[in-house]
Design an enzyme around this catalytic site. Sequence first.
Site, PDB file in Angstrom:
ATOM      1  N   HIS A   8      24.372 -13.393   0.372  1.00 30.79           N
ATOM      2  CA  HIS A   8      22.906 -13.349   0.274  1.00 30.79           C
ATOM      3  C   HIS A   8      22.341 -14.667  -0.269  1.00 30.79           C
ATOM      4  O   HIS A   8      21.364 -14.665  -1.006  1.00 30.79           O
ATOM      5  CB  HIS A   8      22.472 -12.171  -0.606  1.00 30.79           C
ATOM      6  CG  HIS A   8      22.909 -10.839  -0.080  1.00 30.79           C
ATOM      7  ND1 HIS A   8      22.237 -10.176   0.920  1.00 30.79           N
ATOM      8  CD2 HIS A   8      23.973 -10.047  -0.394  1.00 30.79           C
ATOM      9  CE1 HIS A   8      22.851  -9.035   1.195  1.00 30.79           C
ATOM     10  NE2 HIS A   8      23.911  -8.938   0.418  1.00 30.79           N
ATOM     11  N   ASP A  57      30.362  -2.909  -4.563  1.00 33.61           N
ATOM     12  CA  ASP A  57      31.005  -2.636  -3.273  1.00 33.61           C
ATOM     13  C   ASP A  57      32.088  -3.595  -2.822  1.00 33.61           C
ATOM     14  O   ASP A  57      32.861  -3.269  -1.927  1.00 33.61           O
ATOM     15  CB  ASP A  57      29.933  -2.543  -2.174  1.00 33.61           C
ATOM     16  CG  ASP A  57      29.085  -3.796  -2.097  1.00 33.61           C
ATOM     17  OD1 ASP A  57      29.275  -4.586  -1.176  1.00 33.61           O
ATOM     18  OD2 ASP A  57      28.233  -3.988  -2.972  1.00 33.61           O
ATOM     19  N   ASP A 116      27.638  -8.574  -4.062  1.00 33.26           N
ATOM     20  CA  ASP A 116      27.751  -7.501  -3.079  1.00 33.26           C
ATOM     21  C   ASP A 116      27.927  -8.031  -1.656  1.00 33.26           C
ATOM     22  O   ASP A 116      27.566  -9.156  -1.344  1.00 33.26           O
ATOM     23  CB  ASP A 116      26.516  -6.603  -3.138  1.00 33.26           C
ATOM     24  CG  ASP A 116      25.229  -7.371  -2.869  1.00 33.26           C
ATOM     25  OD1 ASP A 116      25.051  -8.441  -3.473  1.00 33.26           O
ATOM     26  OD2 ASP A 116      24.402  -6.906  -2.055  1.00 33.26           O
ATOM     27  N   GLU A 117      28.491  -7.183  -0.807  1.00 35.68           N
ATOM     28  CA  GLU A 117      28.637  -7.443   0.630  1.00 35.68           C
ATOM     29  C   GLU A 117      29.222  -8.836   0.899  1.00 35.68           C
ATOM     30  O   GLU A 117      28.701  -9.595   1.708  1.00 35.68           O
ATOM     31  CB  GLU A 117      27.284  -7.265   1.329  1.00 35.68           C
ATOM     32  CG  GLU A 117      26.745  -5.856   1.181  1.00 35.68           C
ATOM     33  CD  GLU A 117      25.403  -5.642   1.868  1.00 35.68           C
ATOM     34  OE1 GLU A 117      25.232  -4.588   2.518  1.00 35.68           O
ATOM     35  OE2 GLU A 117      24.526  -6.521   1.759  1.00 35.68           O
ATOM     36  N   VAL A 118      30.314  -9.133   0.220  1.00 32.39           N
ATOM     37  CA  VAL A 118      30.940 -10.457   0.328  1.00 32.39           C
ATOM     38  C   VAL A 118      32.056 -10.427   1.364  1.00 32.39           C
ATOM     39  O   VAL A 118      33.048  -9.722   1.187  1.00 32.39           O
ATOM     40  CB  VAL A 118      31.495 -10.917  -1.036  1.00 32.39           C
ATOM     41  CG1 VAL A 118      32.109 -12.308  -0.909  1.00 32.39           C
ATOM     42  CG2 VAL A 118      30.393 -10.925  -2.089  1.00 32.39           C
TER      43      VAL A 118
END
EC number: 3.2.1.52
Length: 345
Positions: free
Chosen positions: A115, A218, A183-185
Amino acid sequence: MPNRIKKELFHLPKHLHEEATRSRLISGVILDTSRRHVSLMFLMRIIDEIQSSGGDYLQLHFSDAEGYRLFSEILGQTLTKKNDQYLVKSEILELIAYANDRDVMIIPDFDVPSHSKGWLKLVKEKFDENFYKSIVSDFDEGLVDYFDNPQATMLVKHLIEEIAFVFKQDKYKGHQIFSIGGDEVPGTNNFQEEYIRFINTISGYVEQCGYKPRMWNDSLTEVGLHALNSNVEIVYWQESMLPPEVFISNNRTLHNSNFYTLVYSPSNDNINTEAITEQINYVKAFHNSSVFCCKDNPYREVNTQDALKGTAYTFWTERGIELTDEQLLAQILPLIKNYLNISQN
């Protein structure tokens, strides 16, 4: 908790303050301002609602793919006049003073390593192409390189220091939180060791700046969780690689932001009062601090023991870009009031 009682707690000696607040859950609001920049007055309205409804904090998610919505000398966002792209320095300081007067903590949310496209774009514009290429991932332009890259890590540290300085709230000294995202890596299934090394370095620097680090759940594996800086608190939004019980058994501080019950995206589709009433009734029916969003059941009751410290209602704004401020607030404010009223009971 009534605001009068909250104010009294702030004047207790530290050990008595911690004892008095230990029994109640912290309630906060996470607001995405990256995808849809909002004004200082807008944020003040949100703070007013958090205060009047007994909430504790406002977390500003000001950095994502769509933009970096803060003053930054490092990134070349140095306007002093109010604008429709980011908060200038004087606005941030005014926001902090306003929140201080209302006993609302402001949590800066600088999401890394994923992000990051918004601020990486500014790096590309301000610095030379070679420097940009040296810190961005070679397989995702929204990902700062977390593979033991000293230049990338140093720049992230500089940005954290800049953010920490302007957001500092002395009344929360030693308790103010700084969200580092995490997150969401991409790649964390196979490269957890490198990911954790990056997160530990960044979270350690957040602590050096006087803040308590926070991240999303996550992208963590069990091996990574064991190696993670023990002072990092976890915001759990939905099960990815680990169920909540693993965090609980590892004595991790948890804040529940259930992806089903505690996430909302304002939009034109929900511009009428009936839609907001429906959402309010939904939250009343299904929200519970110990109900987590798990793969087998998004409404699974979990025995959180002593790990659960709070909940957070998250508002993502990508579907509300075309809404006016008043239309956006008309959807957000009633939902905040409802959520906080439930949380205080």
